[in-house]
Write a protein that holds these residues in place. Structure first.
Motif, PDB file in Angstrom:
ATOM      1  N   HIS A   1       0.839  -1.211   0.000  1.00 13.41           N
ATOM      2  CA  HIS A   1       0.000   0.000   0.000  1.00 13.41           C
ATOM      3  C   HIS A   1       0.862   1.246   0.000  1.00 13.41           C
ATOM      4  O   HIS A   1       2.087   1.162   0.009  1.00 13.41           O
ATOM      5  CB  HIS A   1      -1.026  -0.009   1.138  1.00 13.41           C
TER       6      HIS A   1
ATOM      7  N   HIS B   1       1.347   3.891   2.033  1.00 13.80           N
ATOM      8  CA  HIS B   1       1.813   4.682   3.170  1.00 13.80           C
ATOM      9  C   HIS B   1       3.324   4.813   3.205  1.00 13.80           C
ATOM     10  O   HIS B   1       4.063   3.878   2.900  1.00 13.80           O
ATOM     11  CB  HIS B   1       1.287   4.098   4.479  1.00 13.80           C
TER      12      HIS B   1
ATOM     13  N   HIS C   1       6.103   2.319   4.150  1.00 12.92           N
ATOM     14  CA  HIS C   1       6.290   1.132   3.306  1.00 12.92           C
ATOM     15  C   HIS C   1       7.013   1.454   1.995  1.00 12.92           C
ATOM     16  O   HIS C   1       7.428   0.557   1.280  1.00 12.92           O
ATOM     17  CB  HIS C   1       4.932   0.478   3.015  1.00 12.92           C
TER      18      HIS C   1
ATOM     19  N   HIS D   1      -7.938   0.098   5.243  1.00 12.64           N
ATOM     20  CA  HIS D   1      -6.774   0.737   5.856  1.00 12.64           C
ATOM     21  C   HIS D   1      -6.341   1.920   4.989  1.00 12.64           C
ATOM     22  O   HIS D   1      -6.036   2.993   5.494  1.00 12.64           O
ATOM     23  CB  HIS D   1      -5.640  -0.272   6.007  1.00 12.64           C
TER      24      HIS D   1
ATOM     25  N   ASP E   1      -0.686  -3.598   6.177  1.00 12.20           N
ATOM     26  CA  ASP E   1      -1.037  -3.175   7.528  1.00 12.20           C
ATOM     27  C   ASP E   1      -2.309  -3.834   8.053  1.00 12.20           C
ATOM     28  O   ASP E   1      -2.916  -3.351   9.013  1.00 12.20           O
ATOM     29  CB  ASP E   1      -1.147  -1.648   7.596  1.00 12.20           C
TER      30      ASP E   1
HETATM   31 ZN   LIG Z   1      -0.325   1.752   6.446  1.00 10.47          ZN
END
Ligand SMILES: [Zn+2]
Length: 212
Positions: free
Chosen positions: A52, A54, A57, A142, A160
């Protein structure tokens, strides 16, 4: 062979999957450690895969992709959202670290964007890589671009979600409890017991019937 490298910053897991001296990199959170490990092992990476969008990451996504000149695989929404400090959350990274650890980061974090992924998909994508079957499925909640990665019908990389001992988090910007309940929870619940779970933080573990 699957190796986990946790970044020192907020302990975000990067996974290296190796086969025949080649490797996949899932979530390049810590460029130096990844490059050192690949060099030490003599593995040649083929793709970078994102769970994902974010910031923690994708912290060293640009460094690693430029170092190796390899393509990135991500959901279309993830690819879109890594390109903004607002949607990759790097604009509020230090605050999130503070809430998570109770400590100020030792040095201020960078606000950064990444380029679009080379290979994108809206909802699902499958590939066979060196004899391993991969299925990618978008699971929002998320974040809009979150993806479940299933490998060989025995392992899942969950980003996550399904972090050991922690409830799934839908309260960050871009999160949606509604999408989570409607789309994602049934998918996660349907992961068979005995699958090996590799989350984006904390230890990997074997899924049991009574827990996620
Ligand atoms: Zn995340």
């Amino acid at each position: 062979m699957i190796e986990c490298i946790a970044s020192e910053r907020i302990e975000t897991n990067c996974y290296l999957i190796e086969e025949e001296g080649h490797a996949l990199i899932i979530d390049p959170s810590c460029g130096k450690f990844i490059i050192d490990k690949l060099t030490e092992k003599g593995w040649e990476p083929d793709y970078i895969i994102l769970t994902h969008e974010h910031y923690d990451h994708i912290w060293d996504l640009e460094e690693v992709r430029d170092h190796y000149g390899i393509p990135v695989i991500a959901s279309s929404l993830c690819s879109e959202r890594v390109q903004s400090i607002q949607t990759n959350l790097s604009s509020i990274g230090d605050i999130l670290i503070y809430f998570k650890t109770g400590e100020e980061p030792s040095e201020p974090g960078k606000r950064f964007t990444c380029r679009a992924a080379e290979i994108t998909f809206d909802e699902t994508y499958t590939m066979n890589w060196r004899g391993h079957d991969f299925e990618f499925q978008r699971i929002p909640g998320h974040s809009p671009g979150s993806v479940l990665i299933t490998m060989d019908q025995n392992s899942v990389f969950t980003g996550d979600y399904m972090i050991y001992g922690e409830p799934d988090m839908t309260r960050l910007k871009g999160g949606s409890k509604k999408d989570y309940d409607r789309i994602t929870l049934p998918v996660l619940d349907a992961i068979p017991a005995d699958f090996h779970v590799y989350p984006g933080h904390g230890p990997d573990y074997i899924k049991k019937n009574d827990t996620k």
